[in-house]
Design a protein around this motif. Sequence first.
Motif, PDB file in Angstrom:
ATOM      1  N   ARG A 250     111.722  51.707  14.897  1.00 18.58           N
ATOM      2  CA  ARG A 250     110.711  51.544  15.525  1.00 18.58           C
ATOM      3  C   ARG A 250     109.283  51.023  14.984  1.00 18.58           C
ATOM      4  O   ARG A 250     108.372  50.353  15.251  1.00 18.58           O
TER       5      ARG A 250
ATOM      6  N   ASN B  31     109.136  47.830  13.778  1.00 19.79           N
ATOM      7  CA  ASN B  31     108.558  46.793  14.821  1.00 19.79           C
ATOM      8  C   ASN B  31     106.896  46.865  14.780  1.00 19.79           C
ATOM      9  O   ASN B  31     106.122  45.723  14.794  1.00 19.79           O
ATOM     10  N   SER B  32     106.390  47.992  14.641  1.00 20.70           N
ATOM     11  CA  SER B  32     104.767  48.121  14.637  1.00 20.70           C
ATOM     12  C   SER B  32     104.562  47.377  13.160  1.00 20.70           C
ATOM     13  O   SER B  32     103.100  46.819  13.062  1.00 20.70           O
TER      14      SER B  32
ATOM     15  N   LEU C  63     103.316  43.722  13.150  1.00 19.95           N
ATOM     16  CA  LEU C  63     102.111  43.491  13.992  1.00 19.95           C
ATOM     17  C   LEU C  63     100.929  43.425  13.110  1.00 19.95           C
ATOM     18  O   LEU C  63      99.906  43.204  13.187  1.00 19.95           O
TER      19      LEU C  63
ATOM     20  N   ASP D  41      96.839  47.155   9.977  1.00 18.11           N
ATOM     21  CA  ASP D  41      95.716  47.755  10.871  1.00 18.11           C
ATOM     22  C   ASP D  41      96.329  48.065  12.239  1.00 18.11           C
ATOM     23  O   ASP D  41      95.915  49.271  12.835  1.00 18.11           O
ATOM     24  N   LEU D  42      97.093  47.237  12.646  1.00 14.69           N
ATOM     25  CA  LEU D  42      97.168  47.544  14.383  1.00 14.69           C
ATOM     26  C   LEU D  42      98.288  48.413  14.467  1.00 14.69           C
ATOM     27  O   LEU D  42      98.328  49.328  15.330  1.00 14.69           O
ATOM     28  N   ALA D  43      99.434  48.465  13.428  1.00 15.38           N
ATOM     29  CA  ALA D  43     100.245  49.614  13.386  1.00 15.38           C
ATOM     30  C   ALA D  43      99.534  51.008  13.085  1.00 15.38           C
ATOM     31  O   ALA D  43      99.886  52.117  14.049  1.00 15.38           O
TER      32      ALA D  43
ATOM     33  N   GLY E 156      96.421  51.612  14.080  1.00 15.50           N
ATOM     34  CA  GLY E 156      95.713  51.715  15.310  1.00 15.50           C
ATOM     35  C   GLY E 156      96.628  52.199  16.356  1.00 15.50           C
ATOM     36  O   GLY E 156      96.329  52.903  17.583  1.00 15.50           O
ATOM     37  N   LEU E 157      98.033  51.752  16.576  1.00 16.46           N
ATOM     38  CA  LEU E 157      98.834  52.371  17.450  1.00 16.46           C
ATOM     39  C   LEU E 157      99.442  53.903  17.034  1.00 16.46           C
ATOM     40  O   LEU E 157     100.200  54.343  17.880  1.00 16.46           O
ATOM     41  N   GLY E 158      99.030  54.399  15.936  1.00 19.70           N
ATOM     42  CA  GLY E 158      99.294  55.777  15.823  1.00 19.70           C
ATOM     43  C   GLY E 158     100.531  55.982  14.737  1.00 19.70           C
ATOM     44  O   GLY E 158     101.007  57.106  14.491  1.00 19.70           O
ATOM     45  N   GLU E 159     100.966  54.872  13.941  1.00 24.88           N
ATOM     46  CA  GLU E 159     102.010  54.776  13.163  1.00 24.88           C
ATOM     47  C   GLU E 159     101.429  55.272  11.741  1.00 24.88           C
ATOM     48  O   GLU E 159     100.336  54.923  11.230  1.00 24.88           O
TER      49      GLU E 159
ATOM     50  N   ASP F  30     113.285  42.574  17.524  1.00 24.23           N
ATOM     51  CA  ASP F  30     113.492  43.837  17.707  1.00 24.23           C
ATOM     52  C   ASP F  30     114.271  44.606  16.783  1.00 24.23           C
ATOM     53  O   ASP F  30     115.570  44.564  16.811  1.00 24.23           O
TER      54      ASP F  30
END
Length: 343
Positions: free
Chosen positions: A223, A226-227, A230, A233-235, A237-240, A285
């Motif tokens: 998982r 997958n982040s 992206l 920075d975006l990963a 931002g998603l909390g990863e 995925d």
Amino acid sequence: MTAATDRASGTARSTRLRFAWLLVVLAALLVAAIASVVIGARGVTAADVLAGVGGADRTLAQAAVAQRVPRTVLAALVGAALGIAGAVMQGVTRNPLADPGILGVNLGASLAIATGMVSFGLVSAASHVWVAILGAAVAAVFVYTVGSLGHGGPTPLKLALAGAVTSAALAALINAVVLARNDVASTFRSWQVGGVGGASFDRIGQVLPFLLVGLVICLLTARGLNSLALGDDLAAGLGERVALIRALSSLGAVVLCGAATAAAGPIAFVGLVIPHLCRLLIGVDHRWLLPFSALGGAVLLTVADVVGRLVARPEEIDVGIITALVGAPFFIWIVRRQKVRAL
């Protein structure tokens, strides 16, 4: 409401398609395994297969089957390990050219094993695994560091070039280490080609725990990979936890590469070819890609072993040569398709 329904319907169709491909790949692995047990320099019958697996007093044909069974298991395990390792490396680096062989990871493990054999007398697969993992880790860190220097960071071309240069240097070092010991040179050179001949369940048992540990680590980071696709920075931002995901997934890939190299030698291109083919079938995925890469790698290496027995009967061609013949043109195709930029 209609858009949500369409998305749900599309997800259901995608899941059904993935399960359909899963059945196809499992069937291909079963056929490849049966062919690996049956096909060889000596022909066998169904009765020979049953007696060779479970009998004590064996004919020559049945003894041949008894030797092919662990060989088939080892080919499937090593292929699965290299398939997953390649998919993880491509996900971590976001580099379509990433592969344990191309990035010099396998040769790093080989140099560590050669040094262990010559300097410390290491002979068992279990002892080889530890030094192979260390060598693979050092090579991976070195290549990624060199490929990250300069403008643009770790671009696919820079990583590939760093891996090629490092591989050439490691190959020269391996020759320098091994040539000093004639008693080790012949054994090491046959192993260095990459093959599953001479496999035994004892040898498999020594590397199996490492393969399982590497597999679990990689699957747990699916998982997160997958982040990472992206962007960091975006990963984040998603909390990863980007650094942790990259470190854990890299550790899992290194463990798999080290164990696979210790068991069968430095086999290249499996980790390059299989993840790309699996993405064409089931998408990007990683929760699906990693298991499919494992099964696809097992199929490829098992089939390569069978082909190596057929094309040179009654002699054999090691699987490392077969995968190189398949993977080199594939590598060129990927480079042209991706239109990688120069430095």
